[in-house]
Design an enzyme around this catalytic site. Structure first.
Site, PDB file in Angstrom:
ATOM      1  N   HIS A 302      -3.491 -11.146   0.176  1.00  0.00           N
ATOM      2  CA  HIS A 302      -2.171 -11.666   0.555  1.00  0.00           C
ATOM      3  C   HIS A 302      -1.289 -11.727  -0.674  1.00  0.00           C
ATOM      4  O   HIS A 302      -1.759 -12.053  -1.757  1.00  0.00           O
ATOM      5  CB  HIS A 302      -2.307 -13.067   1.178  1.00  0.00           C
ATOM      6  CG  HIS A 302      -1.123 -13.438   2.002  1.00  0.00           C
ATOM      7  ND1 HIS A 302       0.018 -13.950   1.449  1.00  0.00           N
ATOM      8  CD2 HIS A 302      -0.896 -13.331   3.337  1.00  0.00           C
ATOM      9  CE1 HIS A 302       0.894 -14.147   2.416  1.00  0.00           C
ATOM     10  NE2 HIS A 302       0.372 -13.788   3.569  1.00  0.00           N
ATOM     11  N   ASP A 359      -4.901 -12.437   9.743  1.00  0.00           N
ATOM     12  CA  ASP A 359      -5.249 -11.366  10.661  1.00  0.00           C
ATOM     13  C   ASP A 359      -6.753 -11.116  10.760  1.00  0.00           C
ATOM     14  O   ASP A 359      -7.192 -10.386  11.646  1.00  0.00           O
ATOM     15  CB  ASP A 359      -4.553 -10.062  10.220  1.00  0.00           C
ATOM     16  CG  ASP A 359      -3.055 -10.142  10.405  1.00  0.00           C
ATOM     17  OD1 ASP A 359      -2.632 -10.729  11.417  1.00  0.00           O
ATOM     18  OD2 ASP A 359      -2.306  -9.647   9.545  1.00  0.00           O
TER      19      ASP A 359
END
Ligand code: ACO
Length: 425
Positions: A302, A359
């Site tokens: 991320h 996700d």
């Protein structure tokens, strides 16, 4: 107020430092070009603050996410998605009267213009639902041409939120060649979506509280995430004065890519590939580390979270609970857990501070709810709708009519002269 000094071409300049509520600091370079003739250079915007925002706070090192000051853990465990929509957009939790009225409006506006239903008929059955959703959201502006009027803004907001789930469910029905199912008034936001997705004329879908709560939590966890790719797109497009539907349609396209919201579909496809390949986790970890391979461990890493993504933590716990309550055995969950375990012990991932993101586990719950893989990113888009709207509304209030327009460093040819290869007639 503190300031930062810059020496450039032998001259010293001083720039104010802006400090946020949680002490994050930004050097205010709004006068940089006017004073020095130079611009800041930050491709990918990793160090650039594009706005001040009061919507969402993230501390990527500490794994903190808060909507309007409320910790995501508290909202995920106890709030309703409709309430979180109100919170994000209007900056405060609704009281009981406001919430009831808000819910009534969300149900009342769930229906779409009947002529719009014809539009769905012209897509091939193989069309990706994100393409249809993006087009349909932009198309709403043709059915509601008053959407850019300031005095219509609240109506536009509630229309978009309410209709998003209907558009998504109709997309699913149309790609399956099944008749569409209309929403019903008594249902919550999440329940109505499930009802429209899975009811048939022969059999109305019976909504179990476990499934409804799981979807509600997923929507809450996706509701906002400050200035990411899709949200910045929404702000950028909206800054030209484009209406809300057009701006959000662009955000949906931004979300679609595999490095952003499209990763949830890619994660499941990756896990299926690993199972089909005999569950050889190590082979895939090796591939993810190999710079010559295009393979990345989807659902890992991320731009902001360099500790852990709090949403991934909540979703991992929820996976176990939801699957248990539903009595579902999901082999992909075991694969995902093993993969995470192996990756988190590996120096490559440790050094780069790569952890599972939102996700990584969300797709496993979507699968258990019966949602097909190509609809996963659409689920993300429905969840992110209130965040996009809140950010768009905040941008309009702050910037008014000032268009967003970055600069560049030109590295192309210097002036050269055109020599025609043929004579123009
Ligand atoms: N698998 C393997 N290596 C990775 C991964 C991954 N998933 N993510 C990052 N890396 C490596 C990169 O190769 C790079 O290594 P290097 O320093 O040796 O060159 C380093 O980690 C930094 O990666 P960047 O791509 O520079 O990090 P950035 O902040 O630009 O990207 C992103 C973040 C796009 C999320 C990236 O981690 C990624 O591609 N992850 C997989 C896709 C994904 O899960 N996306 C969903 C993100 S969450 C969301 O949008 C909702």
């Amino acid at each position: 107020m503190s300031s930062a000094k810059l020496t450039y071409n032998g001259k010293e300049y001083e720039y104010p430092v802006i400090v946020g509520t949680e002490n994050e600091a930004g050097i205010d370079f709004t006068q940089l070009r006017a004073q020095t003739g130079a611009i800041t250079f930050d491709p990918g915007y990793g160090n650039t603050g594009s706005c001040k925002s009061a919507v969402t706070f993230i501390d990527g090192d500490a794994g903190i996410l808060r909507y309007r000051g409320y910790p995501i853990e508290q909202l995920a465990s106890a709030s309703r998605f409709s309430e979180v929509c109100y919170l994000l957009i209007y900056g405060k939790l609704p009281n009981a009267t406001e919430l009831n009225e808000w819910r009534r409006l969300l149900t009342q506006n769930s229906f779409i213009h009947e002529s719009m239903i014809n539009l769905f008929d012209h897509y091939p059955p193989t069309a990706h639902p994100m393409a249809i959703l993006s087009a349909m959201v932009a198309s709403l502006s043709t059915f509601h041409p008053d959407s850019n009027n300031e005095d219509q803004l609240d109506t536009t907001i509630v229309r978009l939120l309410a209709k998003a789930k209907t558009l998504a469910a109709f997309t699913y029905k149309k790609t399956r060649g099944e008749p569409i199912v209309y929403p019903i008034a008594a249902n919550s936001y999440a329940a109505n979506f499930l009802y429209m997705m899975f009811s048939t004329p022969a059999e109305p879908y019976v909504i179990s509280p476990v499934i409804e709560n799981a979807l509600n939590m997923l929507l809450v966890l996706h509701a906002d995430h400050e200035q990411n790719c899709s949200t910045s797109t929404v702000r950028m497009v909206g800054s030209s004065g484009a209406n809300l539907y057009a701006s959000i349609s662009a955000g949906i396209s931004g979300l679609w890519g595999p490095l952003h919201g499209g990763a949830n579909q890619e994660v499941i496809e990756m896990l299926e590939r690993i199972v089909a390949d005999g569950c050889d986790y190590k082979k895939y970890i090796t591939m993810a580390k190999d710079k010559n391979s295009n393979f990345r461990l989807m659902g890992f890493g991320h731009r902001v979270y360099k500790n852990f993504d709090p949403r991934a933590k909540l979703l991992k716990e929820a996976c176990d609970q939801v699957l248990k309550e539903m009595g579902v055995k999901e082999p992909l969950l075991e694969v995902a857990k093993h993969l995470e375990e192996v990756a988190l012990r590996d120096d490559f991932f440790i050094e780069r501070r790569l952890y599972p993101n939102v996700d990584f586990y969300s797709g496993i719950i979507y699968r258990a709810l019966g949602i097909p893989t190509n609809m996963f990113t659409v689920m993300f888009a429905i969840g992110r709708m209130p965040g996009w709207i809140a950010q768009w509304r905040e941008m309009r209030a702050e910037f008014g009519n000032k268009i967003h327009r970055p600069r560049q460093i030109y590295i192309g040819e210097k002036e050269r002269h055109y020599v025609p290869v043929e004579k123009r007639k």
